[in-house]
Design an enzyme around this catalytic site. Structure first.
Site, short mmCIF file in Angstrom:
data_model
loop_
_atom_site.label_atom_id
_atom_site.label_comp_id
_atom_site.label_asym_id
_atom_site.label_seq_id
_atom_site.Cartn_x
_atom_site.Cartn_y
_atom_site.Cartn_z
N LYS A 145 20.15 51.77 82.72
CA LYS A 145 18.77 51.66 82.22
C LYS A 145 17.87 52.75 82.82
CE LYS A 145 19.96 48.48 79.48
NZ LYS A 145 20.06 47.04 79.60
C1 LIG Z 1 20.64 45.65 79.08
C2 LIG Z 1 19.93 44.74 78.15
C3 LIG Z 1 19.70 43.39 78.46
C4 LIG Z 1 20.31 42.74 79.65
O1 LIG Z 1 19.94 43.33 80.85
P1 LIG Z 1 20.69 42.90 82.19
O2 LIG Z 1 19.79 43.39 83.27
O3 LIG Z 1 22.01 43.63 82.18
O4 LIG Z 1 20.86 41.45 82.17
C5 LIG Z 1 18.94 42.63 77.59
N1 LIG Z 1 18.45 43.15 76.46
C6 LIG Z 1 18.65 44.43 76.11
C7 LIG Z 1 18.05 44.95 74.86
C8 LIG Z 1 19.42 45.27 76.94
O5 LIG Z 1 19.65 46.53 76.58
#
Ligand SMILES: *Cc1c(COP(=O)(O)O)cnc(C)c1O
Length: 387
Positions: A188
């Site tokens: 991210k």
């Molecule tokens: C990565 C992601 C999540 C989940 O995030 P985590 O921190 O891995 O639980 C939820 N929604 C979207 C759109 C994502 O890209």
């Protein structure tokens, strides 16, 4: 295959880790305070300042943030929650874990974000909330979505996993809804390895999320084992183990300091891709909407076999052979057997998401990319489609 051996593989979404976060993690190790403590408190404060909000809670994932937001909104069995078919499975899984029924509203074919018109069609007497996802970092039409929510008495929980830096009409994403949920997963925009954050409009909602995130205990471990005397804790709800560790916050504190410079680098990569691919038979992302700020989390191209001459999956293989890590964000959720079986979802009922899901490819856009990497990716894309 020789290529694999001769060139380092460009890992998709590889984070940019620098010395300050390495030193901060070492500091936690040396102080032997690994769990939730002062660094989590610091990271929460810094994040709240960045977003210009008062009420935040650090958690161990965005999935946890979504789950606890739904619980704090008192959403559960019998309730319906509307979201998009063009998202990571965690968005709907959180709705399911809260005991509610996920309902999909198709995306707008240009922006890939949930369509307010399709949301309206899906509202029933059981609908309790909308979970918009700011796909790839592009803000959803929050004006329309908030108007629908107000008119129908619905909660709004923004999935901002792609959209920490995103703004819509001068306002930061995650501050429109009752809750905003963020991810610090490794790929991210900023990372803590695994990690998440939730922001809420109401202080009592964040208080409840903090309790639910640590076993339902009334006091967290940091307060419990401090030097101001032993304190008993009381369990006031059956909670979860969703707290963030200081080891994670140690990384996040320094990642957050570079959020704007990394965003700037990704915006340059985005512009270079747009220029390089102009006029090629690829579907390119819609232009950034005026009076908004894009988070530039994903750069996606659509591979339509009719126009390009090769299939999306052939394109993926070609890029992988060139040692370039690419992604698919995402197959539309109704493609997955679990949801077909449990909710009777059919891919063709969400045609816009289905089309994107079958044609999309995410190219590398990490701030870690060098100019050389970027030139190589651009050349490889052109070679793959014979340009
Ligand atoms: C990565 C992601 C999540 C989940 O995030 P985590 O921190 O891995 O639980 C939820 N929604 C979207 C759109 C994502 O890209």
């Amino acid at each position: 295959m020789a290529n694999h051996a001769s060139k380092d593989f460009l890992v998709f979404g590889q984070p940019k880790i620098e010395q300050p976060e390495i030193d901060e993690v070492v500091d936690s190790m040396q102080k032997a305070w690994l769990g939730t403590g002062p660094k989590v408190a610091q990271f929460e404060q810094d994040f709240a300042r960045y977003k210009g909000v008062d009420h935040v809670a650090a958690l161990n994932s965005c999935t946890a943030a979504l789950h606890l937001s739904l619980l704090a909104a008192d959403i559960g069995p019998g309730d319906e929650v509307i979201t998009t078919p063009m998202t990571f499975c965690a968005t709907v899984n959180a709705i399911i874990h809260a005991g509610a029924t996920p309902v999909l509203a198709d995306i707008d074919p240009d922006t890939f974000n949930i369509s307010p018109e399709r949301i309206k069609e899906k509202i029933t007497s059981r609908t309790r909330a909308i979970v918009p996802v700011h796909f790839a970092g592009r803000p959803c039409n929050m004006e329309a979505i908030m108007a629908i929510a107000h008119a129908n008495g619905l909660k709004v929980i923004e999935d901002c996993a792609h959209a920490i830096e995103t703004e819509y009409h001068g306002r930061k994403t995650g501050t429109f809804g009752d809750f905003g949920c963020f991810s610090f997963y490794a790929t991210k925009n900023i990372t803590t390895g695994e990690g998440g954050m939730v922001i809420a409009q109401r202080e009592e909602d964040i208080e409840r999320i903090k309790v639910l995130g640590l076993h339902g205990m009334s006091k967290d471990a940091w307060n419990r084992f401090g030097d101001d005397g032993y304190k008993h804790y009381y369990v006031v709800e059956s909670g979860f183990k969703y707290n963030m560790m200081d080891l994670q916050a140690a990384i996040g504190i320094h990642q957050l300091k570079r959020i704007e410079s990394n965003w700037h680098r990704r915006s340059q990569i985005w512009s270079q891709y747009m220029q390089a691919f102009e006029g090629l038979p690829l579907g390119l992302p819609a232009c950034v909407e005026k009076d908004t700020r894009h988070g530039y989390h994903l750069f996606t191209v659509l591979i339509d076999q009719e126009k390009v001459g090769i299939s999306r999956d052939q394109f993926l293989s070609h890029m992988t052979e060139k040692s370039i890590g690419v992604g698919v964000h995402y197959l539309s959720l109704p493609e997955h057997p679990f949801y077909q079986k449990s909710y009777g979802w059919k891919t063709e009922d969400y045609p816009n998401a289905a089309l994107v899901g079958r044609q999309t490819v995410s190219l590398p856009i990490s701030a870690k990319l060098t100019q050389q990497d970027l030139d190589y990716v651009i050349q490889s894309v052109k070679n793959a489609i014979n340009f």
